[in-house]
Design a protein around this motif. Structure first.
Motif, PDB file in Angstrom:
ATOM      1  N   THR A 221       0.859  -1.186   0.000  1.00 15.66           N
ATOM      2  CA  THR A 221       0.000   0.000   0.000  1.00 15.66           C
ATOM      3  C   THR A 221       0.892   1.232   0.000  1.00 15.66           C
ATOM      4  O   THR A 221       1.533   1.548   1.003  1.00 15.66           O
ATOM      5  CB  THR A 221      -0.917   0.025   1.227  1.00 15.66           C
ATOM      6  N   ASP A 222       0.954   1.916  -1.148  1.00 13.23           N
ATOM      7  CA  ASP A 222       1.736   3.150  -1.271  1.00 13.23           C
ATOM      8  C   ASP A 222       0.788   4.295  -0.944  1.00 13.23           C
ATOM      9  O   ASP A 222       0.168   4.898  -1.821  1.00 13.23           O
ATOM     10  CB  ASP A 222       2.296   3.257  -2.697  1.00 13.23           C
ATOM     11  N   ALA A 223       0.663   4.579   0.355  1.00 16.75           N
ATOM     12  CA  ALA A 223      -0.446   5.381   0.881  1.00 16.75           C
ATOM     13  C   ALA A 223      -0.592   6.754   0.231  1.00 16.75           C
ATOM     14  O   ALA A 223      -1.680   7.139  -0.187  1.00 16.75           O
ATOM     15  CB  ALA A 223      -0.303   5.525   2.386  1.00 16.75           C
ATOM     16  N   PHE A 224       0.507   7.516   0.133  1.00 16.32           N
ATOM     17  CA  PHE A 224       0.399   8.883  -0.374  1.00 16.32           C
ATOM     18  C   PHE A 224       0.545   8.984  -1.883  1.00 16.32           C
ATOM     19  O   PHE A 224       0.458  10.075  -2.442  1.00 16.32           O
ATOM     20  CB  PHE A 224       1.418   9.782   0.325  1.00 16.32           C
ATOM     21  N   HIS A 225       0.759   7.849  -2.538  1.00 13.80           N
ATOM     22  CA  HIS A 225       0.606   7.785  -3.991  1.00 13.80           C
ATOM     23  C   HIS A 225      -0.761   7.222  -4.357  1.00 13.80           C
ATOM     24  O   HIS A 225      -1.114   7.147  -5.530  1.00 13.80           O
ATOM     25  CB  HIS A 225       1.712   6.923  -4.619  1.00 13.80           C
ATOM     26  N   PHE A 226      -1.512   6.765  -3.318  1.00  8.90           N
ATOM     27  CA  PHE A 226      -2.900   6.315  -3.454  1.00  8.90           C
ATOM     28  C   PHE A 226      -3.046   5.135  -4.412  1.00  8.90           C
ATOM     29  O   PHE A 226      -4.013   5.050  -5.176  1.00  8.90           O
ATOM     30  CB  PHE A 226      -3.792   7.479  -3.912  1.00  8.90           C
ATOM     31  N   VAL A 227      -2.092   4.204  -4.356  1.00  5.29           N
ATOM     32  CA  VAL A 227      -2.155   3.014  -5.195  1.00  5.29           C
ATOM     33  C   VAL A 227      -1.634   1.812  -4.406  1.00  5.29           C
ATOM     34  O   VAL A 227      -1.009   1.969  -3.360  1.00  5.29           O
ATOM     35  CB  VAL A 227      -1.321   3.156  -6.488  1.00  5.29           C
ATOM     36  N   ILE A 228      -1.895   0.635  -4.944  1.00  2.21           N
ATOM     37  CA  ILE A 228      -1.265  -0.591  -4.471  1.00  2.21           C
ATOM     38  C   ILE A 228      -0.230  -0.984  -5.516  1.00  2.21           C
ATOM     39  O   ILE A 228      -0.544  -1.066  -6.705  1.00  2.21           O
ATOM     40  CB  ILE A 228      -2.280  -1.733  -4.292  1.00  2.21           C
ATOM     41  N   LYS A 229       1.005  -1.235  -5.070  1.00  2.00           N
ATOM     42  CA  LYS A 229       2.059  -1.627  -6.003  1.00  2.00           C
ATOM     43  C   LYS A 229       2.335  -3.119  -5.867  1.00  2.00           C
ATOM     44  O   LYS A 229       2.445  -3.643  -4.760  1.00  2.00           O
ATOM     45  CB  LYS A 229       3.318  -0.800  -5.762  1.00  2.00           C
ATOM     46  N   LYS A 230       2.457  -3.765  -7.012  1.00  2.00           N
ATOM     47  CA  LYS A 230       2.607  -5.214  -7.063  1.00  2.00           C
ATOM     48  C   LYS A 230       4.028  -5.578  -7.483  1.00  2.00           C
ATOM     49  O   LYS A 230       4.572  -5.003  -8.440  1.00  2.00           O
ATOM     50  CB  LYS A 230       1.587  -5.796  -8.044  1.00  2.00           C
TER      51      LYS A 230
END
Length: 360
Positions: A221-230
């Motif tokens: 969870t890349d919180a302040f980029h507002f995405v989930i990175k796989k």
């Protein structure tokens, strides 16, 4: 005589009141996602906030002799994991791991005395071997407990971590997220050696959670980029899921993430107060929860976990025509419903009811 007659009349009135049958309580509302008459895939089963929700009852004799016992309650649950017969809740108010014993119907704390003392735990992961791994921000370590919930060992320390906030394990590898260093650490489970770090080029902005799917792929969870990175198990970047927006499939404040046995990704959002489900290609499938204080609603959700081991225990809470496949737990940091329990499954009835939520 008048006084006696008055007392007698009061007693008769009270007896009469006692004979009036109580109005039966309304049956609980069955909540499906999506709602009937669509084909349901999830059902809200119950909320667990204390021992009484596990089915624990104090005997009348015990209450008569010792008085009513004060119920043990969850405080401020943040993260969650499970093993056979147990749910482990990382509670930010107690700064301890709370054990919810589904079989014994009791609530207790993980024994962290002595060298196992937790300072400020943030994330918890339970491996297939029933080893508990706890990311502790104050200790700047990951603390491991064995299958009997006793201290096992530690990973890392101030020389490696600054603020470890979450941990996940797959095979011989441990994945640790450090929020302040903005790095994903890949460590050897046996030796504790750092194999690789990811994020040196500013890839993350305040990462907060990490989870691993059955294939070994890692989701951050890349919180302040507002995405989930796989990422692949060895740390190769495979893509992003979601985007910053208020429409379905977007995130405003993504928190905990979990992956089911079919590769579907579940992401809790503390701002939208819901959980969104994505397929293994990152496409949105469904969302559930929603803000509010009613059954199934979420209030600042944080942690989420998928449980394949305790489905039989929760089947009794499901609709008779809904067969559970696995369980999903979501923690609420505020509100009266501390831990929401949902069941993922499929409809086994001959037909679906024609109106929304018209089943008892």
């Amino acid at each position: 005589m008048k006084k006696r007659a008055f007392i007698l009349s009061i007693l008769i009135i009270c007896m009469g009141c006692a004979l009036i049958p109580e109005k039966p309580a309304a049956p609980p509302k069955t909540i499906f996602y999506p709602a009937l008459p669509q084909q349901p895939r999830l059902q809200f089963l119950q909320s667990i906030s204390g021992e009484s929700d596990l089915g624990k009852k104090q005997s009348a004799f015990h209450e008569f002799i010792f008085g009513k016992r004060r119920e043990q309650l969850l405080g401020k649950p943040y993260d969650v994991a499970a093993s056979k017969g147990k749910i482990y809740v990382m509670d930010r108010m107690y700064k301890k791991i709370v054990i919810l014993d589904l079989v014994g119907k009791k609530m207790s704390f993980l024994n962290d005395d002595g060298i196992a003392r937790l300072g400020d735990p943030a994330g918890i992961w339970v491996s297939e071997e029933d080893i508990k791994y706890v990311a502790d921000m104050q200790r700047k370590q990951v603390v491991a407990f064995d299958k009997s919930d006793h201290f096992l060992r530690t990973y890392g320390g101030p020389e490696i971590f600054e603020k470890p906030v979450d941990v996940a394990v797959h095979g011989k590898r441990i994945y640790v997220i450090d929020m302040d260093k903005e790095l994903l650490f890949i460590m050897n489970k046996d030796t504790g050696r750092v194999i690789k770090t990811i994020g040196e080029k500013g890839e993350f902005f305040k990462p907060s959670d990490v989870t691993v799917g059955p294939s070994g792929n890692v989701f951050v969870t890349d919180a302040f980029h507002f995405v989930i990175k796989k990422f692949s198990p060895d740390g190769k970047f495979l893509g992003t899921i979601g985007f910053h927006d208020n429409q379905v499939g977007g995130f405003a404040r993504p928190k905990g993430a979990a992956v089911d046995k079919n590769g579907r990704l579940y992401v809790a959002d503390a701002a939208f107060e819901n959980v969104q489900i994505f397929d293994d290609q990152g496409r949105i499938l469904l969302f559930f929860g929603g803000p509010g204080s009613g059954p199934g609603n979420l209030y600042l959700p944080a942690g989420i976990a998928v449980d394949n081991n305790n489905t039989a225990y929760f089947q009794k809470f499901a609709d008779p025509d809904f067969k559970l496949e696995y369980i999903i737990y979501v923690t609420n940091m505020f509100g009266k419903n501390m831990l929401n329990v949902y069941g993922f499954g499929h409809w086994i009835g001959t037909s679906l009811p024609g109106e929304k939520n018209d089943r008892p």
